[in-house]
Design a protein around this motif. Structure first.
Motif, PDB file in Angstrom:
ATOM      1  N   SER A 164       0.605  -1.228   0.087  1.00 30.56           N
ATOM      2  CA  SER A 164       0.203   0.006   0.265  1.00 30.56           C
ATOM      3  C   SER A 164       0.908   1.425   0.108  1.00 30.56           C
ATOM      4  O   SER A 164       1.761   1.603   0.882  1.00 30.56           O
ATOM      5  CB  SER A 164      -1.103   0.030   1.421  1.00 30.56           C
ATOM      6  OG  SER A 164      -1.632   1.260   1.315  1.00 30.56           O
ATOM      7  N   LEU A 165       0.560   2.349  -0.884  1.00 34.42           N
ATOM      8  CA  LEU A 165       1.381   3.373  -0.979  1.00 34.42           C
ATOM      9  C   LEU A 165       0.403   4.601  -0.523  1.00 34.42           C
ATOM     10  O   LEU A 165       0.853   5.592  -0.564  1.00 34.42           O
ATOM     11  CB  LEU A 165       1.777   3.723  -2.510  1.00 34.42           C
ATOM     12  CG  LEU A 165       2.741   2.895  -3.010  1.00 34.42           C
ATOM     13  CD1 LEU A 165       3.019   3.196  -4.559  1.00 34.42           C
ATOM     14  CD2 LEU A 165       3.770   2.594  -2.393  1.00 34.42           C
ATOM     15  N   LYS A 166      -0.591   4.010   0.443  1.00 36.89           N
ATOM     16  CA  LYS A 166      -1.551   5.244   0.812  1.00 36.89           C
ATOM     17  C   LYS A 166      -0.767   5.650   2.307  1.00 36.89           C
ATOM     18  O   LYS A 166       0.126   5.160   2.332  1.00 36.89           O
ATOM     19  CB  LYS A 166      -2.968   4.574   1.319  1.00 36.89           C
ATOM     20  CG  LYS A 166      -3.772   4.351  -0.247  1.00 36.89           C
ATOM     21  CD  LYS A 166      -5.096   4.060  -0.049  1.00 36.89           C
ATOM     22  CE  LYS A 166      -5.748   3.809  -1.205  1.00 36.89           C
ATOM     23  NZ  LYS A 166      -7.185   3.369  -1.159  1.00 36.89           N
ATOM     24  N   ASN A 167      -1.393   6.644   2.949  1.00 34.28           N
ATOM     25  CA  ASN A 167      -0.863   7.200   4.046  1.00 34.28           C
ATOM     26  C   ASN A 167       0.499   7.694   4.065  1.00 34.28           C
ATOM     27  O   ASN A 167       1.563   7.425   4.863  1.00 34.28           O
ATOM     28  CB  ASN A 167      -1.051   6.114   5.107  1.00 34.28           C
ATOM     29  CG  ASN A 167      -2.610   5.889   5.323  1.00 34.28           C
ATOM     30  OD1 ASN A 167      -3.369   6.371   5.678  1.00 34.28           O
ATOM     31  ND2 ASN A 167      -2.848   4.477   5.239  1.00 34.28           N
ATOM     32  N   ALA A 168       1.001   8.204   2.915  1.00 35.72           N
ATOM     33  CA  ALA A 168       1.840   8.943   2.556  1.00 35.72           C
ATOM     34  C   ALA A 168       3.181   7.969   2.316  1.00 35.72           C
ATOM     35  O   ALA A 168       4.468   8.325   2.071  1.00 35.72           O
ATOM     36  CB  ALA A 168       2.531   9.882   3.865  1.00 35.72           C
TER      37      ALA A 168
ATOM     38  N   GLU B 194       2.265  -0.792   7.899  1.00 31.55           N
ATOM     39  CA  GLU B 194       1.589   0.243   8.879  1.00 31.55           C
ATOM     40  C   GLU B 194       0.356   0.641   8.041  1.00 31.55           C
ATOM     41  O   GLU B 194      -0.780   0.779   8.685  1.00 31.55           O
ATOM     42  CB  GLU B 194       2.830   1.206   9.428  1.00 31.55           C
ATOM     43  CG  GLU B 194       3.795   0.826  10.063  1.00 31.55           C
ATOM     44  CD  GLU B 194       3.044   0.741  11.616  1.00 31.55           C
ATOM     45  OE1 GLU B 194       2.153   1.367  11.946  1.00 31.55           O
ATOM     46  OE2 GLU B 194       3.663   0.191  12.654  1.00 31.55           O
ATOM     47  N   SER B 195       0.678   0.966   6.750  1.00 30.18           N
ATOM     48  CA  SER B 195      -0.553   1.793   6.004  1.00 30.18           C
ATOM     49  C   SER B 195      -1.621   0.878   5.892  1.00 30.18           C
ATOM     50  O   SER B 195      -3.053   1.042   6.058  1.00 30.18           O
ATOM     51  CB  SER B 195      -0.051   1.880   4.746  1.00 30.18           C
ATOM     52  OG  SER B 195      -1.067   2.645   3.785  1.00 30.18           O
TER      53      SER B 195
ATOM     54  N   GLN C 230      -5.421   1.702   7.008  1.00 29.92           N
ATOM     55  CA  GLN C 230      -6.470   1.555   6.120  1.00 29.92           C
ATOM     56  C   GLN C 230      -7.544   0.876   6.569  1.00 29.92           C
ATOM     57  O   GLN C 230      -8.807   1.009   6.251  1.00 29.92           O
ATOM     58  CB  GLN C 230      -5.990   1.063   4.843  1.00 29.92           C
ATOM     59  CG  GLN C 230      -6.716   1.725   3.643  1.00 29.92           C
ATOM     60  CD  GLN C 230      -6.512   3.280   3.523  1.00 29.92           C
ATOM     61  OE1 GLN C 230      -5.482   3.943   3.739  1.00 29.92           O
ATOM     62  NE2 GLN C 230      -7.519   3.774   2.810  1.00 29.92           N
ATOM     63  N   ALA C 231      -7.302  -0.274   7.322  1.00 30.35           N
ATOM     64  CA  ALA C 231      -8.386  -1.226   7.938  1.00 30.35           C
ATOM     65  C   ALA C 231      -9.014  -0.556   9.066  1.00 30.35           C
ATOM     66  O   ALA C 231     -10.083  -0.860   9.089  1.00 30.35           O
ATOM     67  CB  ALA C 231      -7.611  -2.428   8.411  1.00 30.35           C
TER      68      ALA C 231
END
Length: 438
Positions: free
Chosen positions: A386-390, A426-427, A431-432
């Motif tokens: 996941s590349l979300k959350n910076a 961590e992301s 996200q969950a």
């Protein structure tokens, strides 16, 4: 009485298998004390070897990973002599072996890609690059097994940042430490055709390799800060690490540092007044300390940029563009080389040096076929990311830095990917908990 004893055993076992930041901190402090001793006397190398081997054999992998990241910036110094293999590599192999034996299961896709990669390179390079092949295969295995390990990302990034800072401090005093001085080469830069200035590179001996560590550490800290997972000491690293990076006089570092600050600014806006206040405070303090500690380096960097002819791509890229063109022409002129490669750790004879670009280095060394096998192995090993959350910040900055440096066979590459995997995990957890967050 029997129940009490049984419960005591269970509780002890649980305690051994829970993560302890204090244990990691204590071991890192011990390692650093022995490394400082080793900087003064070779006898301490044997002490460090004995202690570190015992610690890594007896500790759980969730403790070993942060300790490995702490020792990574010291790896050049962890040798009995200049031509010996670094003890860090041995510790890395110990951790990988422990991971393999603790799971004893592997997906067919990962195993097949690793086997294909080794066979492909044996046919291409013979046994001459066996150590490199084993190291790269071990890196893939580490990434794969860490998917199912509960590694603390915050402690790992803190340990890595601390290691960079402490190794940099040791390097600053290398003239007073004869052993360090013998292991680390001085790097200089010519300004205005006549003046020479020193370039700081920590214990690495190469400013570009040194600063890619710094960029990954800084971007990882910003990700943890954005996700409110950071520790107060990380703020200190955000101030100190750019100062050490500026002392390297690296153009690619300056470019990625500006990109990083721009990304951090955008993330701070998303966090509202609190995020912007923290951004401004850290930026102001950082600039003041940089001015005080790295004035000469900043001035030399400005002179370096001002002295460039912006109409000359060769000057702007410090000669890299000509090297890139040599490699591109060689690849396009030989389709066998383009598709099959020339072998690991080889350079183009007409260029006389490495590609200074990981993408070209991969094509030249492995070809399209070999590069596809390696990317497939890494993809299967990492799995869902996941590349979300910076998390996109360190990912993009790593890709950018790879345009100006060749790190295909650089051992640190696997730890950069490790950091990305930890941040990605961590992301996914964040996200969950908050599906709408980006």
């Amino acid at each position: 009485m029997e129940n009490v004893l049984t419960n005591a055993k269970v509780n002890t076992f649980d305690k051994e298998n829970t993560f302890s930041p204090k244990y990691v901190g204590l071991m890192c402090a011990l390692f650093f004390a022995l490394i400082v001793g080793r900087s003064l006397n070779n006898t301490f190398f044997l002490a460090f070897a004995a202690v570190s081997l015992a610690v890594f054999v007896l500790s759980s992998t969730k403790h070993c990973i942060p300790m490995l990241l702490f020792l990574l910036p010291f790896s050049t110094l962890l040798k009995s002599n200049l031509n010996a293999i670094s003890l860090f590599t041995v510790l890395f192999f110990i951790v990988v072996v422990k991971l393999v034996f603790s799971h004893l299961k592997i997906e067919v896709g990962v195993l097949l890609c690793i086997a294909l990669f080794i066979v492909y390179n044996l046919l291409l390079s013979g046994l001459g690059q066996l150590t490199t092949m084993v190291t790269m295969a071990s890196g893939v295995l580490m990434l794969y097994y860490l998917r199912s390990e509960d590694i603390d990302a915050n402690s790992s990034i803190t340990a890595f940042s601390f290691g960079i800072c402490l190794s940099s401090v040791v390097a600053l005093f290398k003239e007073s430490l004869p052993i360090v001085d013998a292991f680390v080469d001085d790097t200089t830069l010519r300004l205005n055709g006549t003046d020479f200035v020193s370039r700081f590179s920590g214990l690495q001996g190469n400013p570009n390799y040194y600063t890619i560590d710094i960029i990954l550490a800084l971007s990882a800290i910003i990700v943890m800060m954005y996700n409110r997972k950071h520790r107060p000491i990380n703020t200190v690293f955000l101030v100190l690490l750019p100062v050490f990076g500026l002392m390297s006089l690296s153009k690619s570092f300056l470019i990625t540092l500006v990109l990083l600050i721009a990304c951090w600014f955008v993330l701070s806006i998303r966090q509202g007044v609190g995020g912007m206040t923290r951004f401004v405070f850290i930026a102001v303090v950082g600039m003041a300390i940089a001015y005080y500690m790295a004035y000469d380096s900043i001035n030399a960097s400005l002179l370096r940029f001002m002295g460039d002819d912006t109409s000359s791509l060769e000057q702007v890229t410090t000669g890299r563009s000509d090297i890139w063109m040599d490699y591109v022409e060689a690849l396009l002129g030989d389709f066998k080389m383009l598709f099959c490669g020339n072998g690991l750790n080889t350079v183009l004879e007409t260029a006389g040096k490495g590609a200074h670009n990981t993408y070209l280095e991969s094509l030249f060394s492995l070809g399209i076929f070999g590069s596809t096998i390696l990317l497939s192995a890494i993809g299967f090993a990492i799995g869902k990311i996941s590349l979300k959350n910076a998390v996109w910040v360190p990912f993009i900055l790593l890709l950018v830095r790879m345009f100006a440096i060749g790190i295909l066979t650089y051992d640190n590459l696997w730890f950069y990917l490790l950091i990305l995997v930890l941040l990605s995990k961590e992301s996914i957890e964040i996200q969950a908990e908050s599906p709408l967050r980006v």
